[in-house]
Design a protein around this motif. Structure first.
Motif, PDB file in Angstrom:
ATOM      1  N   ALA A  65      -3.033   3.865  -8.801  1.00 40.85           N
ATOM      2  CA  ALA A  65      -4.141   4.196  -7.896  1.00 40.85           C
ATOM      3  C   ALA A  65      -4.971   2.959  -7.590  1.00 40.85           C
ATOM      4  N   LYS A  66      -5.089   2.063  -8.584  1.00 43.77           N
ATOM      5  CA  LYS A  66      -5.914   0.864  -8.410  1.00 43.77           C
ATOM      6  C   LYS A  66      -5.171  -0.354  -8.955  1.00 43.77           C
TER       7      LYS A  66
ATOM      8  N   GLY B  13      -0.043   5.163   0.338  1.00 44.98           N
ATOM      9  CA  GLY B  13      -1.090   6.173   0.439  1.00 44.98           C
ATOM     10  C   GLY B  13      -2.434   5.558   0.110  1.00 44.98           C
ATOM     11  N   GLN B  14      -3.153   6.151  -0.816  1.00 49.39           N
ATOM     12  CA  GLN B  14      -4.439   5.618  -1.249  1.00 49.39           C
ATOM     13  C   GLN B  14      -4.296   4.596  -2.368  1.00 49.39           C
ATOM     14  N   GLY B  15      -3.055   4.463  -2.877  1.00 52.92           N
ATOM     15  CA  GLY B  15      -2.826   3.550  -3.991  1.00 52.92           C
ATOM     16  C   GLY B  15      -1.900   2.405  -3.623  1.00 52.92           C
TER      17      GLY B  15
ATOM     18  N   PRO C 288      -9.879  -0.454  -0.375  1.00 55.49           N
ATOM     19  CA  PRO C 288     -10.314   0.307  -1.552  1.00 55.49           C
ATOM     20  C   PRO C 288      -9.230   0.334  -2.631  1.00 55.49           C
ATOM     21  N   GLY C 289      -9.680   0.114  -3.879  1.00 56.41           N
ATOM     22  CA  GLY C 289      -8.754   0.151  -5.001  1.00 56.41           C
ATOM     23  C   GLY C 289      -8.144  -1.191  -5.373  1.00 56.41           C
TER      24      GLY C 289
ATOM     25  N   GLU D  87     -14.268  -5.172  -6.069  1.00 56.86           N
ATOM     26  CA  GLU D  87     -13.339  -4.496  -5.166  1.00 56.86           C
ATOM     27  C   GLU D  87     -13.384  -5.162  -3.791  1.00 56.86           C
TER      28      GLU D  87
ATOM     29  N   ARG E 115       0.855  -1.188   0.000  1.00 52.19           N
ATOM     30  CA  ARG E 115       0.000   0.000   0.000  1.00 52.19           C
ATOM     31  C   ARG E 115       0.886   1.232   0.000  1.00 52.19           C
TER      32      ARG E 115
END
Length: 396
Positions: free
Chosen positions: A156-157, A141-143, A362-363, A357, A139
């Motif tokens: 990101a995903k 951050g958010q990605g 998330p992602g 998902e 992981r």
């Protein structure tokens, strides 16, 4: 590829589901990169269906799939039907044929299906990087950040579409399951599916001499039966009937074979045959339904020698029962070496049936064979790859 790369989406696995997802996502305007450790995309596509690729089944329903969560596959299969993929095939001008009811194959070669997927990825702008080893996924951050043999890739995903354990010579591995566990997902027990049976010594002794003979049967295991051809090999029993029931068989349990699926009451037929032709042997009667070699082997194996007039009603009843319900206990299966699919896999309870998902990450998405969704023989597994890939690609 540069030492450090940033894209919107990374798809791990350049197989049926991965390529379908990549093209669909790229058409949405995303920067998509497909990674695979193999030297060629779609190896299992190329070898499937005897090189002709049984790419879908028009009769696909959720009932054609095995899963601990049988409802999971319903949404994707409903939203992306076999007819959607047929339209794609026809749009690319690929001729196809229907071999058995609903089973569509390429008229020429499996290369045509792979060609469609690669062309779609090219048109959509999805990049494919082969011979790329993924060393670490984490992981960021958010990605996500992937450390690979081609450098560091940030996205990101992340879509995991690297399949199961079947046919390791094609590059299959447990990498997708390891990733799932790394991110806290459960992986349900995996085993080889759609795979030939191996035999105990006694059964192998008489059947191996009949290698190459195929006959129509009804096979049953685990409460599920299939009316398909059975093929006798020098290693055991194969053909569609055996491959199908292998997905429902549990080690130590028997497999039941009805050798005469077209004969409702062989006992009554044998009584009539004895009355009309008392001096005929059992082998002659069996040759109505089997090759001379198989008929002779059945007589030899079960001690059915002699003229029919020598057979009592009780003996004929036992003979009929054997033909309608012969049981054998496999010594096992040929395993992942020849299995067409992997049963079990990533537990779907943790995944959205609409977007694929992971609920808690998330992602992160899982699609195709790596999931605990396994189709029966006949094009259903490809349809699952197209449906899960398309639905995910649209949702990214």
């Amino acid at each position: 590829m540069a030492v450090s790369t940033e894209v919107d989406i990374v798809v791990i696995g350049a197989g049926a589901a991965g390529l379908m997802c990549a093209a669909t996502a790229a058409y949405q305007g995303h920067r998509v990169l497909v990674l695979d450790h193999a030297n060629k995309a779609g190896k299992k596509i190329l070898m499937s269906g005897g090189g002709r690729c049984n790419f879908t089944n028009l009769n696909t329903t959720p009932e054609h799939f095995v899963s601990a969560n049988p409802h999971f596959c319903k949404s994707a299969l409903k939203r992306y039907s076999p007819w959607h993929f047929v339209e794609l095939v026809e749009r690319h001008g690929i001729e196809h044929v229907e071999k058995a009811a609903g089973q569509l194959f390429c008229a020429e070669s499996s290369k045509d299906i792979l060609g469609i997927l690669l062309t779609e990825c090219d048109w959509a702008g999805a990049e494919i990087s082969l011979k790329t080893e993924i060393r670490r996924v984490e992981r960021a951050g958010q990605g996500f950040m992937l450390t690979t043999s081609a450098g560091v890739i940030r996205c990101a995903k992340l879509v995991v579409a690297c399949g199961g354990l079947s046919i390791p010579t094609m590059g299959a591995s447990g990498f997708g399951y390891q990733l799932a566990e790394q991110f806290g997902l459960s992986v349900l027990h995996t085993r080889a599916g759609l795979v030939p049976f191996t035999l105990q010594p006694d059964d192998k002794a008489w059947l191996s001499a009949l290698s190459g003979i195929s006959t129509e049967v009804v096979a049953e295991a685990g409460g599920t039966h299939f009316a398909e051809p059975m093929l006798i090999t020098h290693r055991g029993l194969s053909g569609p009937a055996m491959l199908q029931v292998s997905s429902f068989w549990a080690p130590g349990q028997p497999v039941t074979v009805d050798w005469l699926p077209g004969v409702a009451d062989p006992f009554a037929d044998l009584i009539a045959e004895r009355n009309q032709h008392p001096n005929r042997g059992m082998e002659r009667w069996l040759r109505q339904y089997f090759s001379q070699r198989l008929a002779g082997a059945l007589v030899e194996r079960f001690g059915w020698q002699g003229n029919l007039q020598q057979f009592s009603n009780e003996r004929l009843s036992g003979l009929a029962a054997t033909l309608k319900g012969w049981q054998f206990k496999p010594s096992g299966t040929e395993g992942y070496r020849t299995a067409e699919v992997t049963l079990g896999g990533v537990d779907t309870d943790a995944i959205s049936s609409k977007t694929f998902e992971v609920n808690t990450v998330p992602g992160l998405h899982f699609i195709g064979e790596v999931l605990d969704v396994t189709g029966q023989l006949g094009g259903f597994n490809f349809q699952w790859a197209w449906a899960s890939g398309w639905c995910t690609g649209l949702a990214l």
